[in-house]
Scaffold this motif. Structure first.
Motif, PDB file in Angstrom:
ATOM      1  N   GLY A   1     -36.368  35.029 -29.877  1.00 56.49           N
ATOM      2  CA  GLY A   1     -35.851  35.431 -31.186  1.00 56.49           C
ATOM      3  C   GLY A   1     -35.274  36.839 -31.139  1.00 56.49           C
ATOM      4  N   TRP A   2     -36.044  37.717 -30.572  1.00 58.60           N
ATOM      5  CA  TRP A   2     -35.651  39.124 -30.558  1.00 58.60           C
ATOM      6  C   TRP A   2     -34.433  39.366 -29.651  1.00 58.60           C
ATOM      7  N   LEU A   3     -34.532  38.914 -28.393  1.00 60.44           N
ATOM      8  CA  LEU A   3     -33.490  39.246 -27.416  1.00 60.44           C
ATOM      9  C   LEU A   3     -32.334  38.241 -27.398  1.00 60.44           C
TER      10      LEU A   3
ATOM     11  N   TRP B   1     -46.523  31.685 -25.323  1.00 59.54           N
ATOM     12  CA  TRP B   1     -46.149  31.813 -26.729  1.00 59.54           C
ATOM     13  C   TRP B   1     -45.237  33.029 -26.954  1.00 59.54           C
ATOM     14  N   ALA B   2     -45.481  34.093 -26.178  1.00 59.75           N
ATOM     15  CA  ALA B   2     -44.698  35.309 -26.380  1.00 59.75           C
ATOM     16  C   ALA B   2     -43.201  35.064 -26.172  1.00 59.75           C
TER      17      ALA B   2
ATOM     18  N   LEU C   1     -47.794  40.937 -31.361  1.00 64.23           N
ATOM     19  CA  LEU C   1     -48.430  40.861 -30.043  1.00 64.23           C
ATOM     20  C   LEU C   1     -48.647  42.267 -29.483  1.00 64.23           C
ATOM     21  N   ALA C   2     -47.620  43.091 -29.611  1.00 62.61           N
ATOM     22  CA  ALA C   2     -47.683  44.441 -29.041  1.00 62.61           C
ATOM     23  C   ALA C   2     -48.762  45.282 -29.728  1.00 62.61           C
ATOM     24  N   ASN C   3     -49.025  44.980 -30.989  1.00 64.59           N
ATOM     25  CA  ASN C   3     -50.088  45.699 -31.703  1.00 64.59           C
ATOM     26  C   ASN C   3     -51.425  44.973 -31.653  1.00 64.59           C
ATOM     27  N   GLY C   4     -51.493  43.918 -30.883  1.00 70.20           N
ATOM     28  CA  GLY C   4     -52.713  43.106 -30.844  1.00 70.20           C
ATOM     29  C   GLY C   4     -53.674  43.555 -29.750  1.00 70.20           C
TER      30      GLY C   4
ATOM     31  N   TYR D   1     -38.667  39.431 -33.478  1.00 68.00           N
ATOM     32  CA  TYR D   1     -39.160  40.806 -33.283  1.00 68.00           C
ATOM     33  C   TYR D   1     -40.535  40.955 -33.926  1.00 68.00           C
ATOM     34  N   GLU D   2     -40.721  40.314 -35.046  1.00 66.19           N
ATOM     35  CA  GLU D   2     -42.009  40.387 -35.746  1.00 66.19           C
ATOM     36  C   GLU D   2     -43.123  39.726 -34.906  1.00 66.19           C
ATOM     37  N   ILE D   3     -42.786  38.646 -34.218  1.00 65.94           N
ATOM     38  CA  ILE D   3     -43.760  38.009 -33.310  1.00 65.94           C
ATOM     39  C   ILE D   3     -44.141  39.010 -32.210  1.00 65.94           C
ATOM     40  N   MET D   4     -43.124  39.661 -31.645  1.00 65.30           N
ATOM     41  CA  MET D   4     -43.372  40.625 -30.568  1.00 65.30           C
ATOM     42  C   MET D   4     -44.203  41.809 -31.068  1.00 65.30           C
TER      43      MET D   4
END
Lengths: 318, 250
Positions: free
Chosen positions: A128-130, A121-122, A175-178, A169-172
């Motif tokens: 999106g971000w990259l 999923w990531a 995840l990064a804060n999860g 970026y918001e998805i990332m």
């Protein structure tokens, strides 16, 4: 037309471009200008369409309803971009059918990045971000390109792409804060997508065959290496902000240049993927060709029905 | 908790959830770019509707559960959608046939739900009906194109309608929650929609030069949670992330 007349037209044409005038479909244009634009614009359209596949791969498995809806909307936007880029290309005197045929036979290319698999999923966040981030860097200058229909299409495309990038970026970030597991997913996705995203900005200037002419026609405003540098400088702080590590041990801020130095890109991998040896080249083409062939009876039916309707209408008039 | 209302909402929303998920599978694989966009749009509409319904249901439940818990963490027997919407995308004629047979129902259903004494449900219906009238126009137009198109498309469209016909009667069955909600003027009496439904469907099939299936035997069970074998696989995808990574935010 005499050689002199042709030369004259060409000089006028180049002068118009130099004055930042837009070239419109019915205007005279050199054959090479037309061909180059068909090549680049259709490559762009194909990338949108093939680019739907790695992301649509996660629509049925999106982790929440909100994400599922957002992903559907994003992939739908890409289909929309494909649609008006094909339409813009058609103004140069080539049909969508011919363009599809070029894609399906391998005569036309699409962005190599879409030949990488979306395994978790990531990857929806990383793309999106990259990937959209790199695409925007490539595309924003095209809003001022010389061919009118392309420039206008790009204004809309860029607006939507920048929304996609923020969404990725918001998805990332989430995840990064999860949990630890989620953070690992995010880091793993960054590790896999970082280098292909850098490659997406094209071969190094020394190896880029189209750059000079494209610069003149404002199809390109900056060289591949400059764009790549811009992408890196913009993205590194974004990764730091959410606590992710760019997978490049040679990445280092260079005070003198005011930019990041970065490690060697594996160009062998890039050319292999371009040649068709990426992890998903075959699957992507199979999916596109398969959808087209399986859809033939549907398109035939729509044509047949439209003709019948037309006939009935004519009979009524008589 | 108002259990009947909760179950009633799930009964409505599950149809949109499962159908939205099914059409979502097609995204990127449509027969043309235009139909691809349209199908993705329908999926998007349906799942957007689902969010409104489940957010309301979560509020009624009044505990910790969220719209995603309701959508993705129930067992297979707890999904109350009709069998029709879970049928696979065997080919484009099946996709269109399934959509058409559901849209005609969905449109008349929402027209009635707008009159609900439950103001939230009536507001949701009011929003959804605009989207669904577009869905119905899209699927009806395609039934006509495929039915009255080529010999091949007619055959395929007829086959799809014949196969899917057996799932239409269930649309008009009532569950316990349905009956209770009708009594309170919250729910729609679906038994009363049947006449109009079959008339509209038959008229359109005739216009599409297709035959009305003669079969009088109908399948049922979805509304009671007894599904066809197709649903389990659909749920495996739908629930994958929530099951694999439990209790996380996305």
């Amino acid at each position: 037309m005499s050689k002199e007349q042709l030369k004259n037209l060409e000089t006028q044409f180049e002068a118009r471009i130099a004055r930042d005038e837009k070239i419109e479909p019915k205007d005279w244009m050199p054959e090479k200008y037309r061909k180059t634009h068909i090549r680049q614009m259709s490559q762009h359209a194909h990338s949108e369409i093939v680019g739907m596949l790695p992301e649509s791969n996660w629509i049925t498995r999106a982790p929440s309803l909100r994400r599922k809806v957002a992903l559907l909307a994003k992939v739908q936007d890409e289909a929309g971009h494909g649609l008006y880029l094909y339409s813009a290309t058609e103004t140069l005197g080539i049909s969508r059918e011919e363009l599809y045929n070029q894609l399906h036979t391998g005569a036309a290319k699409y962005s190599s990045i879409f030949n990488y698999p979306t395994v978790t999923w990531a990857d929806m966040g990383a793309i999106g971000w990259l990937v959209d981030g790199a695409a925007i860097i490539n595309q924003v200058p095209l809003c001022n390109t010389s061919y009118g229909p392309y420039a206008r299409a790009m204004v809309r495309v860029c607006k939507e792409e920048s929304f996609h990038q923020r969404q990725g970026y918001e998805i990332m970030m989430k995840l990064a804060n999860g949990t630890m597991e989620q953070k690992d997913l995010a880091q793993d996705a960054l590790n896999r997508w970082w280098w292909p995203s850098l490659m997406m900005l094209g071969p190094t200037d020394a190896e880029s065959i189209h750059t000079e002419q494209s610069m003149k026609w404002k199809l390109k405003r900056k060289s591949n290496d400059d764009l790549r540098q811009q992408f890196i400088d913009q993205t590194v702080p974004q990764a730091e902000l959410i606590g992710l590590t760019i997978p490049d041990p040679d990445l280092k801020w260079n005070d003198e240049r005011g930019s990041y130095d970065y490690g060697e890109i594996d160009w062998e991998e890039f050319w292999q993927v371009v040649k068709g040896n990426g992890p998903c080249n075959r699957e992507r083409m199979k999916a596109r060709v398969g959808a087209w062939e399986e859809g033939e009876w549907v398109r035939d039916a729509a044509m047949a029905h439209a003709e019948k309707k037309q006939e009935r209408k004519q009979k009524q008039v008589v | 908790m108002k259990e009947n209302l909760y179950n009633y909402i799930l009964g409505i929303a599950d149809n949109s959830l499962i159908l939205g998920q099914r059409i979502g599978e097609l995204c990127g694989h449509g027969p043309s770019l235009e139909t691809d966009i349209a199908c993705t749009n329908i999926s998007l509409d349906l799942l957007g509707q689902v969010r409104s319904y489940f957010q309301y249901a979560a509020k009624i439940a009044g505990d910790e559960r969220t719209e995603d818990d309701i959508a993705m963490l129930r067992k297979e027997r707890d999904y109350k959608n009709v069998l029709l919407v879970e049928q696979p995308n065997s080919n484009f004629a099946y996709t269109i046939g399934r959509q058409f047979l559901f849209d005609v129902y969905h449109l008349t259903f929402l027209a009635e739900l707008q009159k609900s004494t439950d103001l939230t449900l009536s507001a949701i219906a009011n929003k959804c009906i605009k989207e669904v009238s577009y869905h119905e126009r899209f699927s009806s137009d395609w039934v006509k194109r495929l039915g009255d198109g080529t010999v091949e498309s007619k055959e395929k469209m007829q086959e799809a309608i014949n196969d899917l016909w057996t799932y239409t009667d269930e649309l008009f069955h009532q569950t316990k929650a349905d009956k209770a909600m009708v009594l309170e003027s919250v729910g729609v009496d679906v038994t009363k929609l049947k006449g109009d439904y079959y008339k509209r469907v038959k008229d359109l099939l005739e216009e599409a030069t297709l035959k009305i299936p003669e079969s009088k035997w109908f399948q049922k069970g979805g509304k009671e949670g007894v599904h066809t074998e197709h649903l389990g696989y659909l749920l495996s995808d739908l629930q994958y992330m929530q099951r694999t990574y439990p209790n996380m935010e996305w």
